[in-house]
Each structure stands twice: as C-alpha cells, then as structure tokens.
Design an enzyme around this catalytic site. Structure first.
Site, PDB file in Angstrom:
ATOM      1  N   ARG A   1      -8.701  -0.307   4.506  1.00 26.86           N
ATOM      2  CA  ARG A   1      -7.817   0.621   3.989  1.00 26.86           C
ATOM      3  C   ARG A   1      -6.436   0.104   3.494  1.00 26.86           C
ATOM      4  O   ARG A   1      -5.816   0.512   2.512  1.00 26.86           O
ATOM      5  CB  ARG A   1      -7.384   1.888   4.803  1.00 26.86           C
ATOM      6  CG  ARG A   1      -8.748   2.733   5.111  1.00 26.86           C
ATOM      7  CD  ARG A   1      -8.441   3.916   6.070  1.00 26.86           C
ATOM      8  NE  ARG A   1      -7.387   4.700   5.267  1.00 26.86           N
ATOM      9  CZ  ARG A   1      -6.943   5.755   5.771  1.00 26.86           C
ATOM     10  NH1 ARG A   1      -7.239   5.982   6.863  1.00 26.86           N
ATOM     11  NH2 ARG A   1      -5.887   6.521   5.010  1.00 26.86           N
TER      12      ARG A   1
ATOM     13  N   ARG B   1      -4.307  10.781   4.130  1.00 27.51           N
ATOM     14  CA  ARG B   1      -3.427  11.752   4.350  1.00 27.51           C
ATOM     15  C   ARG B   1      -2.541  11.766   2.946  1.00 27.51           C
ATOM     16  O   ARG B   1      -1.825  12.803   2.715  1.00 27.51           O
ATOM     17  CB  ARG B   1      -2.541  11.746   5.490  1.00 27.51           C
ATOM     18  CG  ARG B   1      -3.491  11.768   6.671  1.00 27.51           C
ATOM     19  CD  ARG B   1      -2.652  11.797   7.874  1.00 27.51           C
ATOM     20  NE  ARG B   1      -1.779  12.712   7.926  1.00 27.51           N
ATOM     21  CZ  ARG B   1      -2.025  13.803   8.696  1.00 27.51           C
ATOM     22  NH1 ARG B   1      -3.130  13.972   9.078  1.00 27.51           N
ATOM     23  NH2 ARG B   1      -1.005  14.876   8.669  1.00 27.51           N
TER      24      ARG B   1
ATOM     25  N   LYS C   1       0.735  -1.490  -0.007  1.00 25.69           N
ATOM     26  CA  LYS C   1       0.060   0.158  -0.058  1.00 25.69           C
ATOM     27  C   LYS C   1       0.888   1.323  -0.212  1.00 25.69           C
ATOM     28  O   LYS C   1       0.589   2.144  -0.850  1.00 25.69           O
ATOM     29  CB  LYS C   1      -0.938  -0.010   1.103  1.00 25.69           C
ATOM     30  CG  LYS C   1      -1.564   1.321   1.677  1.00 25.69           C
ATOM     31  CD  LYS C   1      -2.336   1.276   2.542  1.00 25.69           C
ATOM     32  CE  LYS C   1      -1.893   1.786   3.991  1.00 25.69           C
ATOM     33  NZ  LYS C   1      -1.318   3.085   4.168  1.00 25.69           N
ATOM     34  N   ASN C   2       1.841   1.372   1.071  1.00 23.73           N
ATOM     35  CA  ASN C   2       2.455   2.652   1.191  1.00 23.73           C
ATOM     36  C   ASN C   2       3.740   2.854  -0.229  1.00 23.73           C
ATOM     37  O   ASN C   2       4.058   3.735  -0.312  1.00 23.73           O
ATOM     38  CB  ASN C   2       3.150   2.497   2.404  1.00 23.73           C
ATOM     39  CG  ASN C   2       2.167   2.769   3.636  1.00 23.73           C
ATOM     40  OD1 ASN C   2       1.154   3.057   3.258  1.00 23.73           O
ATOM     41  ND2 ASN C   2       2.550   2.665   4.792  1.00 23.73           N
TER      42      ASN C   2
ATOM     43  N   CYS D   1      -5.156  13.651  13.168  1.00 24.02           N
ATOM     44  CA  CYS D   1      -4.930  12.166  12.670  1.00 24.02           C
ATOM     45  C   CYS D   1      -5.078  11.270  14.006  1.00 24.02           C
ATOM     46  O   CYS D   1      -4.844  11.859  14.916  1.00 24.02           O
ATOM     47  CB  CYS D   1      -3.911  11.668  12.037  1.00 24.02           C
ATOM     48  SG  CYS D   1      -3.944  10.047  11.459  1.00 24.02           S
TER      49      CYS D   1
ATOM     50  N   ARG E   1       0.686  14.931  12.869  1.00 26.42           N
ATOM     51  CA  ARG E   1       1.442  14.705  11.548  1.00 26.42           C
ATOM     52  C   ARG E   1       1.013  15.841  10.875  1.00 26.42           C
ATOM     53  O   ARG E   1       0.246  15.975   9.844  1.00 26.42           O
ATOM     54  CB  ARG E   1       0.331  13.458  10.839  1.00 26.42           C
ATOM     55  CG  ARG E   1       0.260  12.349  11.868  1.00 26.42           C
ATOM     56  CD  ARG E   1      -0.023  11.239  11.141  1.00 26.42           C
ATOM     57  NE  ARG E   1       0.382  10.706   9.837  1.00 26.42           N
ATOM     58  CZ  ARG E   1      -0.117   9.621   9.194  1.00 26.42           C
ATOM     59  NH1 ARG E   1      -1.251   9.067   9.540  1.00 26.42           N
ATOM     60  NH2 ARG E   1       0.507   9.241   8.100  1.00 26.42           N
TER      61      ARG E   1
ATOM     62  N   ASP F   1       4.417   0.720  11.896  1.00 25.08           N
ATOM     63  CA  ASP F   1       3.276   0.031  11.529  1.00 25.08           C
ATOM     64  C   ASP F   1       3.286  -1.348  12.013  1.00 25.08           C
ATOM     65  O   ASP F   1       2.144  -1.971  11.527  1.00 25.08           O
ATOM     66  CB  ASP F   1       3.477   0.173   9.901  1.00 25.08           C
ATOM     67  CG  ASP F   1       3.260   1.523   9.421  1.00 25.08           C
ATOM     68  OD1 ASP F   1       2.897   2.405  10.171  1.00 25.08           O
ATOM     69  OD2 ASP F   1       3.262   1.780   8.078  1.00 25.08           O
TER      70      ASP F   1
HETATM   71  N1  EPU Z   1       6.255  14.861  10.459  1.00 33.17           N
HETATM   72  C1  EPU Z   1       6.476  16.381  10.924  1.00 33.17           C
HETATM   73  N2  EPU Z   1       6.281  17.004   9.687  1.00 33.17           N
HETATM   74  C2  EPU Z   1       6.395  16.746   8.562  1.00 33.17           C
HETATM   75  C3  EPU Z   1       5.943  15.476   8.089  1.00 33.17           C
HETATM   76  C4  EPU Z   1       5.976  14.500   9.347  1.00 33.17           C
HETATM   77  O1  EPU Z   1       6.744  16.515  12.160  1.00 33.17           O
HETATM   78  O2  EPU Z   1       6.316  17.574   7.658  1.00 33.17           O
HETATM   79  C5  EPU Z   1       6.345  13.791  11.414  1.00 33.17           C
HETATM   80  C6  EPU Z   1       5.217  13.208  11.809  1.00 33.17           C
HETATM   81  O3  EPU Z   1       4.212  13.777  12.381  1.00 33.17           O
HETATM   82  C7  EPU Z   1       5.396  11.928  12.323  1.00 33.17           C
HETATM   83  C8  EPU Z   1       6.867  11.500  11.803  1.00 33.17           C
HETATM   84  O4  EPU Z   1       7.362  12.847  11.207  1.00 33.17           O
HETATM   85  O5  EPU Z   1       5.578  12.075  13.835  1.00 33.17           O
HETATM   86  C9  EPU Z   1       6.951  10.513  10.723  1.00 33.17           C
HETATM   87  O6  EPU Z   1       5.892  10.905   9.823  1.00 33.17           O
HETATM   88  P1  EPU Z   1       6.243  10.434   8.314  1.00 33.17           P
HETATM   89  O7  EPU Z   1       6.100  11.802   7.309  1.00 33.17           O
HETATM   90  O8  EPU Z   1       7.498   9.725   7.916  1.00 33.17           O
HETATM   91  O9  EPU Z   1       4.928   9.706   7.962  1.00 33.17           O
HETATM   92  P2  EPU Z   1       3.949   9.737   6.777  1.00 33.17           P
HETATM   93  O10 EPU Z   1       4.678   9.766   5.389  1.00 33.17           O
HETATM   94  O11 EPU Z   1       2.960  10.618   7.118  1.00 33.17           O
HETATM   95  C10 EPU Z   1       4.075   7.052   6.074  1.00 33.17           C
HETATM   96  C11 EPU Z   1       3.017   5.839   6.103  1.00 33.17           C
HETATM   97  C12 EPU Z   1       2.761   5.565   7.399  1.00 33.17           C
HETATM   98  C13 EPU Z   1       3.801   5.123   8.412  1.00 33.17           C
HETATM   99  C14 EPU Z   1       4.833   6.405   8.438  1.00 33.17           C
HETATM  100  C15 EPU Z   1       6.082   5.915   9.363  1.00 33.17           C
HETATM  101  C16 EPU Z   1       2.201   6.025   3.819  1.00 33.17           C
HETATM  102  C17 EPU Z   1       1.130   6.519   3.080  1.00 33.17           C
HETATM  103  N3  EPU Z   1       2.027   6.371   5.122  1.00 33.17           N
HETATM  104  O12 EPU Z   1       3.290   8.179   6.849  1.00 33.17           O
HETATM  105  O13 EPU Z   1       1.966   4.352   7.463  1.00 33.17           O
HETATM  106  O14 EPU Z   1       3.337   4.829   9.840  1.00 33.17           O
HETATM  107  O15 EPU Z   1       5.171   6.644   6.996  1.00 33.17           O
HETATM  108  O16 EPU Z   1       6.780   4.792   8.631  1.00 33.17           O
HETATM  109  O17 EPU Z   1       3.496   5.573   3.356  1.00 33.17           O
HETATM  110  C18 EPU Z   1       0.120   2.692   7.934  1.00 33.17           C
HETATM  111  O18 EPU Z   1       0.431   2.464   6.708  1.00 33.17           O
HETATM  112  O19 EPU Z   1      -0.619   2.491   8.751  1.00 33.17           O
HETATM  113  C19 EPU Z   1       0.893   4.097   8.089  1.00 33.17           C
HETATM  114  C20 EPU Z   1       0.139   4.973   9.091  1.00 33.17           C
END
Ligand code: EPU
Length: 422
Positions: free
Chosen positions: A401, A97, A22-23, A121, A126, A309
């Site tokens: 999802r 998101r 998915k990701n 969220c 996030r 995850d």
């Molecule tokens: N963060 C910030 N500022 C930003 C972006 C992120 O402070 O601009 C913080 C977030 O709040 C969080 C941390 O950085 O505390 C990590 O967030 P990240 O951006 O790495 O996560 P994401 O891209 O929003 C993806 C996966 C998530 C997974 C995380 C971490 C996808 C679509 N989602 O989210 O997957 O948990 O990376 O590995 O790729 C899931 O599949 O259940 C899921 C939540």
C-alpha cells in the site's frame, strides 16, 4: 498471498532513491475533482493505495491516463471533465480511508456527494466527525443513512472552523472544499504536515487562494472555478526515514537520495540523540551505521512532532539499542500491534496503555511474523534485516500500500531479501 523472506545480518551500503509521497499524492490526485481541466502529476508513486485512488476517481467519471506513468516517466494525467457519479462505495472506502477525501471536492464543485463512512481501522477508531462538522459549518446539509454520508449544498460558504485536533484528513477535505466556497474560510488548529503544504501548492497553482498552509491558521478565499495544474509530488518523508533506520541498523554508509531533511527535523534530532551518524547533504541524507545505538524516549505528536508513521520503525531501532526506551503513542489508540511480532523475534517490549517500554537486547532472531498494517509491516522488514537468521513476513499487501519496490531497493543496498509469491 505474497511473503517477504529476509536473511538477516547483511551490511547495507550504497544509494537509495526515495519515491513520491503516498500521503501527499492521495489528496492531490483527489483534488483533480475540483476542475474540468487536465491535471498532470509527476513523481506519483506506483503503489496499491494510488491504484485504489485511481479506481475510485475513474468510477466517478474522471479520465485517467496512466500510460506515461506506467512506462516510466512518472507522469499521470487526470481530467475530471465528465463527472457523472457522485458516490464513493463502501468497498473502496473500507479498503482505503483516504477515499473519504472525495467528499469535500465533490460537494464544492457539484453540490452533492454520497460517500461511505470508513468504519473501524486496525490502528484506531479514526472517526470523521471533524470533516463533517467543518462541512456543516460551511452550510452543507449532512445526513448519515445506511452507512453513507449524504451531503448537499447549493454552494458552500466560507466559515470560521476550529478543529478540536489538527487532523490531517479533515484539514485536507475542508481546504479543498473551501477553495470553491463563497467567501473566506478560516481553519484554526489546522494540521501542519508537509503533505498539507504540498496540497496547498497544488490548489494555489490551480487558481485557489490559500494562505497559511503549514501553520495553525489557514485562510482560504473561495474562487468560482479552478484550472488545471502540473505538479511534482514531494518525496515521501516516511519512506526516507525508514531507509535511514535501515542504514542506522545495518550500515555501512547509506545515502538516501531525494530526501528532504527539513521534513524530518524531529526524527533526525532523535536519531542523533541515539548516537546515529547523519549528515544532510543537498537533496540527500547520508547515514553511517557506526556501532551501538543509545536508547532514547519518543512521543508521537502532530507535525512538527515525531511522526506516528515512524513509531513502529523507531521501535525496532530501540529494540536493539543500549538501555531502556519509552515510546508513547498519542495519535492512534491501537498502533502497537508490531510489538507482539517483535517479541516473537526476541525483542523485550512491555506495553502499558499508550506506552511501550522497550528494553534493548543484544540480538533479534529471525522468525515467521505477520504484518498487521502498513508501518508495522515495514518495521518487521527492518527487524528481519538486523535479526540473525531467516525472517518470513506474511500479509505483505499492507506493505504494498505504501512502499514502492521496497525489496528491490533494499536488495540493491545489499540486503538478502526476496518476495515469494503465495
Ligand atoms: N480524528 C478524529 N476525528 C476526525 C479526524 C481524525 O477524532 O474527524 C482523530 C483520529 O482518530 C486520529 C487523529 O485524529 O486519532 C489523527 O488523525 P488524522 O485525521 O490526522 O489522520 P488521517 O488523515 O486519517 C493521515 C495519514 C496517516 C497518518 C495520520 C497522522 C494519509 C492518507 N494518512 O491520516 O498515515 O498516520 O495522518 O499523521 O495521509 C500511514 O501512512 O501509514 C498512515 C496511517
């Protein structure tokens, strides 16, 4: 609303095939916005989040041919030849998101975009500040108006960007934007997840020039246009690991096929420490449930650390292990909502800030429980498999999802599980 009902205690045995990630799929589908040529994607999982992404892209004007996909070949074709809308609405972004990832590609190819900010969220605040900071450093003008980001740039230009955290989403947004920027972009402290490497493979096949994906420092030399691509999405490491935990809890012998052990190092090491018998096989991982599990401590970290995850699923394993385990969540501020539900099933979990102290119990007992997010929902399914008696998991739309046909896959392994339409 659908529910999943499980009668616990059944031994699992046999083979299960892991779907596409998915990701990895979500950003890859979105990267089709970077070219006017057709893009063919294989092994795209049939999931709610993928449907939401297709709806988002179709709304922007991307031609979506999902016929071969729906009839079983697994191929999906997208063509962003006539993009005529540059806005991702609040309705879509708040549902998923990852929709925010259209910002970089739209801005890079068309010079402007209007994308809703995602808002809060269930698992944490996030924010998207790192995505915006990086794009601003590449020369975009960014305004936040009425809950929307309005971004403009005649042409983005290469920049040296340091991410305060190795954010997966920010790395993806910025690397997509940088492929069409003028000059070279360096992303320091980039995320290193296998999904980032898969996106880089796609972008490089399209004619992009990305080096260092999968390491801390990524270099992107901008090009003036990109071409179409045919790409097979990597298998879902989180789904694979969820089945490995099911096998550890309830095997028999379970062979998880289409799994990549090299994407699961930290997880597999922890499982071995816990006494689970695991044998990586070519293209598969064999897990044998051989009795008691030992408690181990786990701390979630960015890749290659233990994935956040998998924290909820690991908590279920620890809930029935011998001893006390401390699980520390460092990625999201509020990702322990499954703990209260597991407590309803007889688990002994004490929360102390970002730590969960899990004291293993002899047995869980089935109960009605409520899923609060995607990974919490799969942890409740795992708990239902091992519990004694009947577990009823509600709000399973969270599960849909991210897990393709999970109840069918578990049923084929011998679980007593069914979906009841509500
Ligand atoms: N963060 C910030 N500022 C930003 C972006 C992120 O402070 O601009 C913080 C977030 O709040 C969080 C941390 O950085 O505390 C990590 O967030 P990240 O951006 O790495 O996560 P994401 O891209 O929003 C993806 C996966 C998530 C997974 C995380 C971490 C996808 C679509 N989602 O989210 O997957 O948990 O990376 O590995 O790729 C899931 O599949 O259940 C899921 C939540």
């Amino acid at each position: 609303m659908d529910k999943i009902i499980i009668n616990g205690g059944r031994r699992l045995e046999g083979e299960v095939f892991v779907s596409g990630s998915k990701n990895a799929a979500l950003p890859i589908l979105i990267s089709s916005l970077l070219t006017s040529e057709p893009c063919i994607y294989q092994q795209v999982p049939n999931l709610l989040d993928v449907h939401t992404t297709l709806k988002l892209l179709a709304g922007l004007g991307v031609a979506v041919d999902r016929q071969p996909w729906l009839t079983g070949s697994g191929d999906l074709m997208l063509r962003a030849e006539r993009v005529e809308n540059f806005e991702a609405s609040y309705d879509l972004v708040k549902t998923m998101r990852a929709s925010f990832l259209v910002l970089g590609p739209l801005l890079a190819r068309f010079g402007h975009a209007r994308v809703s900010t995602p808002g809060g969220c269930a698992i944490g605040t996030r924010p998207v500040n790192l995505h915006l900071k990086g794009l601003a450093e590449m020369g975009a003008s960014i305004l936040q108006v009425h809950g929307y980001i309005e971004a403009k740039a005649e042409r983005l230009r290469g920049a040296r960007i340091y991410l305060d955290l190795p954010s997966v989403g920010a790395t993806e947004n910025l690397m997509m934007a940088a492929t069409l920027a003028e000059g070279t972009t360096i992303i320091e402290n980039a995320a290193k997840e296998p999904e980032i490497e898969d996106l880089a493979r796609v972008l490089n096949t399209m004619g992009g020039k990305i080096a260092g994906a999968g390491s801390d420092i990524m270099r992107v030399d901008g090009v003036s246009s990109l071409r179409g691509v045919t790409h097979r999405v990597i298998p879902d490491r989180i789904e694979a690991a969820s089945f490995i935990i099911a096998g550890a809890l309830m095997g028999g012998e379970v062979v998880v096929k289409n799994a990549r052990p090299e994407h699961l190092d930290a997880f597999l090491i922890k499982l071995k420490e816990a006494g689970v018998s695991i044998a990586p096989d070519e293209g598969a991982i064999r897990v044998t449930g051989n009795g008691r599990i030992k408690s181990v401590d786990v701390t979630t970290l960015p890749y290659p650390g233990f994935p956040t995850d998998l924290q909820a699923q690991m908590m279920v394993l620890m809930a029935v292990a011998d001893g006390v385990s401390v699980i520390t969540e460092t990625i999201f501020e509020n990702r322990f909502m499954h703990a209260q539900e597991l407590d309803r099933m007889g688990a002994d979990i004490r929360l102390e800030g970002n730590r969960a102290v899990v004291r293993g119990v002899k047995e869980l007992s089935g109960a009605p429980v409520m899923a609060t997010d995607l990974r919490a929902s799969v942890s409740l399914i795992l708990a239902g498999l091992v519990a004694n008696g009947k577990t009823e998991v509600s709000r399973v739309y969270h599960l849909d999802r991210g897990y393709e046909h999970i109840e069918k896959k578990l049923m084929a392994l011998g679980a007593a599980i069914e979906r009841v339409q509500g």
